[in-house]
Design a protein around this motif. Structure first.
Motif, PDB file in Angstrom:
ATOM      1  N   ALA A   4      29.379   4.174  59.282  1.00  0.00           N
ATOM      2  CA  ALA A   4      28.696   2.952  59.690  1.00  0.00           C
ATOM      3  C   ALA A   4      28.984   1.825  58.710  1.00  0.00           C
ATOM      4  N   LEU A   5      29.299   0.642  59.248  1.00  0.00           N
ATOM      5  CA  LEU A   5      29.579  -0.507  58.398  1.00  0.00           C
ATOM      6  C   LEU A   5      28.282  -1.109  57.860  1.00  0.00           C
ATOM      7  N   VAL A   6      28.288  -1.428  56.579  1.00  0.00           N
ATOM      8  CA  VAL A   6      27.159  -2.089  55.936  1.00  0.00           C
ATOM      9  C   VAL A   6      27.720  -3.170  55.020  1.00  0.00           C
ATOM     10  N   VAL A   7      26.828  -4.044  54.561  1.00  0.00           N
ATOM     11  CA  VAL A   7      27.208  -5.059  53.579  1.00  0.00           C
ATOM     12  C   VAL A   7      26.390  -4.835  52.314  1.00  0.00           C
ATOM     13  N   GLY A   8      27.065  -4.844  51.179  1.00  0.00           N
ATOM     14  CA  GLY A   8      26.405  -4.784  49.886  1.00  0.00           C
ATOM     15  C   GLY A   8      26.506  -6.126  49.194  1.00  0.00           C
ATOM     16  N   VAL A   9      25.418  -6.551  48.557  1.00  0.00           N
ATOM     17  CA  VAL A   9      25.360  -7.841  47.867  1.00  0.00           C
ATOM     18  C   VAL A   9      24.951  -7.617  46.421  1.00  0.00           C
ATOM     19  N   ASP A  10      25.654  -8.262  45.513  1.00  0.00           N
ATOM     20  CA  ASP A  10      25.387  -8.191  44.074  1.00  0.00           C
ATOM     21  C   ASP A  10      24.986  -9.583  43.610  1.00  0.00           C
ATOM     22  N   LEU A 307      28.332  -3.490  43.582  1.00  0.00           N
ATOM     23  CA  LEU A 307      28.703  -3.585  44.998  1.00  0.00           C
ATOM     24  C   LEU A 307      28.760  -2.207  45.645  1.00  0.00           C
ATOM     25  N   TYR A 308      29.367  -1.242  44.956  1.00  0.00           N
ATOM     26  CA  TYR A 308      29.383   0.126  45.488  1.00  0.00           C
ATOM     27  C   TYR A 308      27.946   0.640  45.658  1.00  0.00           C
TER      28      TYR A 308
END
Length: 323
Positions: A4-10, A307-308
């Protein structure tokens, strides 16, 4: 592992970054911008939303969740970034705002809590049940997984190790306003102040040196100090070794509190100066800890560790955050 695609934000004090990814693929692509020097929470939210749209691109409708790792303190129950000492913005309701904008679950944790999740899923912490991540950057922070569980605390600010007291006399003031904190001595933004203190406190050792000149004219930076040390400048090496001793005190406190099998280290100060940072810690930590010394190493995930972790947070949130 999930596809599943997700977005990570730092959300950092200097940069804000976002990545599209999944547990299976890791980071697919990433974007980075300078952190806004704004007090307005609305401006910060607009920047974060724009980054999510940019990095997701045509796949924005396929994104199933967003994970945010932010400089703290945070309030994970309300989903708010509170009042970071290294940034201007205050009380940013990031979870509610991004959830409304994209119609997906949004999860918020401290950036180092995110980083330790990233280390566990994608980095050196695979298979570790007791793992701590330490960042030595513009500030100092930590994240911990102990007995397989992510430590968050009542508000999400557990493992704020940069505010461990390493100097009983409180000679230097931390950006948070308290005195004697680890961050006041060994973070990127405060190393020049520590160097200046040492030059003033021990004038005979530094008189006539290039380092003294840089301190007196106000042009010493953390980067320049480490450059001089790498060139073999003896006065710079004295400062770097003292930074290493204070770091060893901080790492010893981490070891005493969490008893990890592995401590990984990231952040710009550590990543750019690996030998000058890690060697003094390893040489001094046994003087200050009673627990068996764990493995201590630079994170293999580099500057992408948060980010990971934000991807791991979005794709597989810890039980404390699931609704």
């Amino acid at each position: 592992m999930s596809t599943a695609l997700v977005v990570g934000v730092d959300v950092g004090a200097t940069h804000v970054r976002a990545a599209l990814g999944s547990l299976e693929s890791g980071i697919i692509r990433r974007v980075r911008r300078m952190t806004l020097r704004e007090r307005s929470g609305e401006a910060v939210i607009r920047q974060l939303a724009d980054l999510v749209r940019e990095v997701a691109g045509r796949e924005v409708e396929e994104v199933r969740a967003i994970g945010v790792g932010s400089i703290g303190p945070v309030d994970i129950r309300r989903g708010v970034i509170l009042n970071p000492p290294n940034a201007l913005f205050r009380n940013v309701p990031v979870v509610e705002a991004l959830s409304e904008s994209f119609g997906v679950p949004v999860y918020l944790v401290n950036d180092c809590a995110a980083a330790v999740l990233g280390e566990k899923r994608f980095g050196a912490g695979k298979g570790c049940e007791n793992l701590v991540y330490v960042t030595l950057s513009s500030g100092i922070g930590g994240g911990a997984i102990i007995d397989g569980s992510l430590l968050l605390g009542k508000d999400g600010n557990a493992v704020e190790i940069g505010h461990i007291v390493v100097d009983l006399d409180g000679r230097l003031e931390c950006p948070c306003g308290a005195r004697g904190h680890w961050e006041a001595y060994c973070s990127g933004r405060n190393i020049p102040r520590f160097a200046s203190y040492l030059v003033d406190a021990y004038p005979e050792e530094f008189r006539g040196s290039r380092l003294e000149l840089l301190v007196r004219n106000g042009s010493l930076s953390s980067e320049l100090l480490f450059e001089l040390a790498k060139e073999g400048d003896g006065h710079a090496l004295k400062i770097v070794n003292e930074i290493g001793r204070v770091n060893a005190i901080g790492f010893a406190s981490v070891n005493a509190c969490y008893d990890p099998e592995l401590i990984t280290v990231g952040g710009s100060v550590a990543l750019r100066n690996e030998n000058l940072i890690i060697k003094p810690i390893l040489e001094n930590i046994k003087r200050y800890t009673v627990n068996r010394v764990p493995e201590i190493r630079i994170t293999p995930l580099g500057e992408d560790v948060v980010l990971y972790g934000a991807i791991a947070l979005a794709a597989d949130p810890p039980p404390q955050l699931r609704t």
